[in-house]
Design a protein around this motif. Sequence first.
Motif, PDB file in Angstrom:
ATOM      1  N   SER A  27       0.939  -0.949   0.018  1.00  0.00           N
ATOM      2  CA  SER A  27      -0.071   0.014  -0.004  1.00  0.00           C
ATOM      3  C   SER A  27       0.845   1.310   0.076  1.00  0.00           C
ATOM      4  CB  SER A  27      -0.953  -0.139   1.119  1.00  0.00           C
ATOM      5  OG  SER A  27      -1.434   1.001   1.405  1.00  0.00           O
ATOM      6  N   PRO A  28       0.490   2.221  -0.528  1.00  0.00           N
ATOM      7  CA  PRO A  28       0.938   3.731  -0.730  1.00  0.00           C
ATOM      8  C   PRO A  28       1.396   4.177   0.630  1.00  0.00           C
ATOM      9  CG  PRO A  28      -0.707   3.824  -1.834  1.00  0.00           C
ATOM     10  CD  PRO A  28      -0.842   2.415  -1.398  1.00  0.00           C
ATOM     11  N   LEU A  29       0.262   3.884   1.573  1.00  0.00           N
ATOM     12  CA  LEU A  29       0.258   4.291   2.951  1.00  0.00           C
ATOM     13  C   LEU A  29       1.302   3.445   3.895  1.00  0.00           C
ATOM     14  CD1 LEU A  29      -3.537   4.778   4.254  1.00  0.00           C
ATOM     15  CD2 LEU A  29      -2.009   6.519   3.258  1.00  0.00           C
ATOM     16  N   LEU A  30       1.922   2.468   3.373  1.00  0.00           N
ATOM     17  CA  LEU A  30       2.943   1.779   4.260  1.00  0.00           C
ATOM     18  C   LEU A  30       4.279   1.666   3.302  1.00  0.00           C
ATOM     19  CD1 LEU A  30       0.252  -0.948   5.320  1.00  0.00           C
ATOM     20  CD2 LEU A  30       1.092   1.217   6.688  1.00  0.00           C
ATOM     21  N   PRO A  31       4.864   2.845   3.128  1.00  0.00           N
ATOM     22  CA  PRO A  31       6.105   2.480   2.217  1.00  0.00           C
ATOM     23  C   PRO A  31       7.161   1.862   3.156  1.00  0.00           C
ATOM     24  CG  PRO A  31       5.714   4.579   3.073  1.00  0.00           C
ATOM     25  CD  PRO A  31       4.372   3.968   3.100  1.00  0.00           C
ATOM     26  N   GLY A  32       7.959   0.749   2.579  1.00  0.00           N
ATOM     27  CA  GLY A  32       8.892  -0.127   3.289  1.00  0.00           C
ATOM     28  C   GLY A  32       8.151  -1.116   4.305  1.00  0.00           C
ATOM     29  N   ASP A  33       7.022  -1.277   4.286  1.00  0.00           N
ATOM     30  CA  ASP A  33       6.481  -2.278   5.022  1.00  0.00           C
ATOM     31  C   ASP A  33       5.660  -3.242   4.199  1.00  0.00           C
ATOM     32  OD1 ASP A  33       6.922  -2.552   7.823  1.00  0.00           O
ATOM     33  OD2 ASP A  33       5.677  -0.754   8.015  1.00  0.00           O
ATOM     34  N   GLU A  34       5.960  -3.469   2.812  1.00  0.00           N
ATOM     35  CA  GLU A  34       5.364  -4.539   2.020  1.00  0.00           C
ATOM     36  C   GLU A  34       5.565  -5.932   2.491  1.00  0.00           C
ATOM     37  OE1 GLU A  34       6.751  -0.613   0.228  1.00  0.00           O
ATOM     38  OE2 GLU A  34       7.800  -2.058   1.259  1.00  0.00           O
ATOM     39  N   LEU A  35       4.346  -6.511   2.405  1.00  0.00           N
ATOM     40  CA  LEU A  35       4.585  -8.185   2.768  1.00  0.00           C
ATOM     41  C   LEU A  35       4.352  -8.544   1.077  1.00  0.00           C
ATOM     42  CD1 LEU A  35       2.190  -8.351   5.633  1.00  0.00           C
ATOM     43  CD2 LEU A  35       4.467  -8.662   5.648  1.00  0.00           C
ATOM     44  N   ASP A  36       5.569  -8.979   0.608  1.00  0.00           N
ATOM     45  CA  ASP A  36       5.520  -9.387  -1.027  1.00  0.00           C
ATOM     46  C   ASP A  36       6.392 -10.601  -1.105  1.00  0.00           C
ATOM     47  OD1 ASP A  36       8.020  -8.323  -0.558  1.00  0.00           O
ATOM     48  OD2 ASP A  36       7.384  -6.591  -1.747  1.00  0.00           O
ATOM     49  N   ASP A  37       6.894 -11.272  -0.192  1.00  0.00           N
ATOM     50  CA  ASP A  37       7.794 -12.481  -0.286  1.00  0.00           C
ATOM     51  C   ASP A  37       6.932 -13.510   0.119  1.00  0.00           C
ATOM     52  OD1 ASP A  37       9.914 -14.313   0.591  1.00  0.00           O
ATOM     53  OD2 ASP A  37      11.293 -13.027   0.054  1.00  0.00           O
ATOM     54  N   GLU A  38       6.959 -14.676  -0.767  1.00  0.00           N
ATOM     55  CA  GLU A  38       5.937 -15.909  -0.448  1.00  0.00           C
ATOM     56  C   GLU A  38       6.670 -16.793   0.629  1.00  0.00           C
ATOM     57  OE1 GLU A  38       4.130 -19.670  -2.824  1.00  0.00           O
ATOM     58  OE2 GLU A  38       4.105 -17.831  -3.747  1.00  0.00           O
ATOM     59  N   THR A  39       8.023 -16.710   0.318  1.00  0.00           N
ATOM     60  CA  THR A  39       8.582 -17.657   1.546  1.00  0.00           C
ATOM     61  C   THR A  39       8.673 -17.160   2.912  1.00  0.00           C
ATOM     62  OG1 THR A  39      10.167 -18.476  -0.245  1.00  0.00           O
ATOM     63  CG2 THR A  39      10.932 -18.582   2.055  1.00  0.00           C
ATOM     64  N   ALA A  40       8.669 -15.793   2.935  1.00  0.00           N
ATOM     65  CA  ALA A  40       8.727 -15.264   4.446  1.00  0.00           C
ATOM     66  C   ALA A  40       7.342 -15.363   4.932  1.00  0.00           C
ATOM     67  CB  ALA A  40       9.377 -13.798   4.381  1.00  0.00           C
ATOM     68  N   SER A  41       6.265 -14.710   3.950  1.00  0.00           N
ATOM     69  CA  SER A  41       4.953 -14.955   4.483  1.00  0.00           C
ATOM     70  C   SER A  41       4.684 -16.383   4.947  1.00  0.00           C
ATOM     71  CB  SER A  41       4.012 -14.434   3.531  1.00  0.00           C
ATOM     72  OG  SER A  41       4.292 -12.930   3.325  1.00  0.00           O
ATOM     73  N   GLY A  42       4.980 -17.412   3.980  1.00  0.00           N
ATOM     74  CA  GLY A  42       4.879 -18.624   4.397  1.00  0.00           C
ATOM     75  C   GLY A  42       5.519 -19.140   5.776  1.00  0.00           C
ATOM     76  N   ALA A  43       6.817 -18.692   5.896  1.00  0.00           N
ATOM     77  CA  ALA A  43       7.354 -19.027   7.380  1.00  0.00           C
ATOM     78  C   ALA A  43       6.274 -18.239   8.563  1.00  0.00           C
ATOM     79  CB  ALA A  43       8.634 -18.510   7.497  1.00  0.00           C
ATOM     80  N   GLU A  44       5.925 -17.045   8.331  1.00  0.00           N
ATOM     81  CA  GLU A  44       5.226 -16.728   9.334  1.00  0.00           C
ATOM     82  C   GLU A  44       3.620 -17.317   9.531  1.00  0.00           C
ATOM     83  OE1 GLU A  44       5.178 -13.852  11.753  1.00  0.00           O
ATOM     84  OE2 GLU A  44       7.337 -13.819  10.850  1.00  0.00           O
ATOM     85  N   ALA A  45       3.151 -17.781   8.364  1.00  0.00           N
ATOM     86  CA  ALA A  45       1.946 -18.432   8.651  1.00  0.00           C
ATOM     87  C   ALA A  45       2.321 -19.914   9.443  1.00  0.00           C
ATOM     88  CB  ALA A  45       1.469 -18.910   7.359  1.00  0.00           C
ATOM     89  N   ALA A  46       3.465 -20.565   9.066  1.00  0.00           N
ATOM     90  CA  ALA A  46       3.852 -21.616   9.359  1.00  0.00           C
ATOM     91  C   ALA A  46       3.930 -21.511  11.014  1.00  0.00           C
ATOM     92  CB  ALA A  46       5.026 -22.326   9.005  1.00  0.00           C
ATOM     93  N   ALA A  47       4.634 -20.535  11.651  1.00  0.00           N
ATOM     94  CA  ALA A  47       4.713 -20.043  12.954  1.00  0.00           C
ATOM     95  C   ALA A  47       3.180 -19.769  13.515  1.00  0.00           C
ATOM     96  CB  ALA A  47       5.544 -18.895  13.196  1.00  0.00           C
ATOM     97  N   LEU A  48       2.317 -19.358  12.907  1.00  0.00           N
ATOM     98  CA  LEU A  48       1.167 -18.947  13.695  1.00  0.00           C
ATOM     99  C   LEU A  48       0.258 -20.600  13.832  1.00  0.00           C
ATOM    100  CD1 LEU A  48      -1.397 -17.069  14.248  1.00  0.00           C
ATOM    101  CD2 LEU A  48      -2.104 -17.143  11.969  1.00  0.00           C
ATOM    102  N   ARG A  49       0.779 -21.691  12.667  1.00  0.00           N
ATOM    103  CA  ARG A  49      -0.169 -22.830  12.793  1.00  0.00           C
ATOM    104  C   ARG A  49       0.991 -23.562  14.125  1.00  0.00           C
ATOM    105  NH1 ARG A  49      -2.705 -26.320  13.566  1.00  0.00           N
ATOM    106  NH2 ARG A  49      -3.282 -28.094  12.484  1.00  0.00           N
TER     107      ARG A  49
END
Length: 320
Positions: A27-49
């Motif tokens: 989002s243009p409201l969140l520069p530098g805070d992009e969630l755009d890496d499938e591997t990293a986001s997958g690791a976060e989801a795995a931690a939640l699980r």
Amino acid sequence: MIRTVLGDVPAAHLGRCDYHEHLFQVSPLLPGDELDDETASGAEAAALRAAGVDAMVEATPTGLGRHPAGVARISAATGLHVVHTTGAHRTEHYGGGHWLTGCPEAELVRRFTTDVRHGLPAVDARDRGPTAIGPGGTPVRAGLVKAGVGYWRIDAFERRVLAAAAATAATTGVAVMVHLEHGSAAHEVLAALAADGLPAHRVVLAHADRNLDPGLHAELAAAGAYLGYDGVARHREAPDSAILGCLERVAADGGADRVLLGGDVARRTRYRAYGGLPGLDYLPSRFLPRVRDRLGEELLHRLLVENPARVLTLNPLSAA
């Protein structure tokens, strides 16, 4: 049934649900805070699980970097049920001249309804393009529709999105999640959706706990709306103890059947897999034990299992 990115599942199979997170978001409201890496986001989801959560809502709507096929792959790899959203956010997330903000209501209805019935687009664009396909070869469909409003404001675009969300909910059976900026305009949002034919019991008011007013929350719950408590770990705004105290008072006033819990961590700088803190598992690891200790296991089960299963179950209001 509940519509997940891997297909429809019985409501009884959803399990413990974190009602509000993001695996992909730009989002243009969140520069530098992009969630755009499938591997990293997958690791976060795995931690939640791994922390004991069985399901989550991916709350990124149209035009903000969502990646439905990637979400479906993450769901398959982690065993985490994921309900994806369609809809649109508040105006500021789109910047000047974004194609979505110029869409008339009828076009928004068609777009959101198609996302639920037939599948989300692989990439959001003015011309829809190909549908996102999951690892099993089937379309990735949305199971919730989102809208958003500004701080004590519902502008023309946001009003069209609310109307389109209500129409989508009526015909497809999905519920509507509404972003409330700092918890404002809750009654106004419910009134607008009611005018469009959507009853309060099909509405989730996200960020209700950004305004820690237990009296207001009890009113909203009594009206039938679901309250999204998703402000934990935002200690600059309020300590977790204040959220827990508000939750306890709302439950004592009879609102426990209308509260959902989520983290809405939603920032690269807050995901450990992207190099930040505290991580997607803060909710189950740090906050839920305090809810259990303070309010008991039975109430925690209602908040994490019964309430999200009820609101996420497809419930068409019309046969259209």
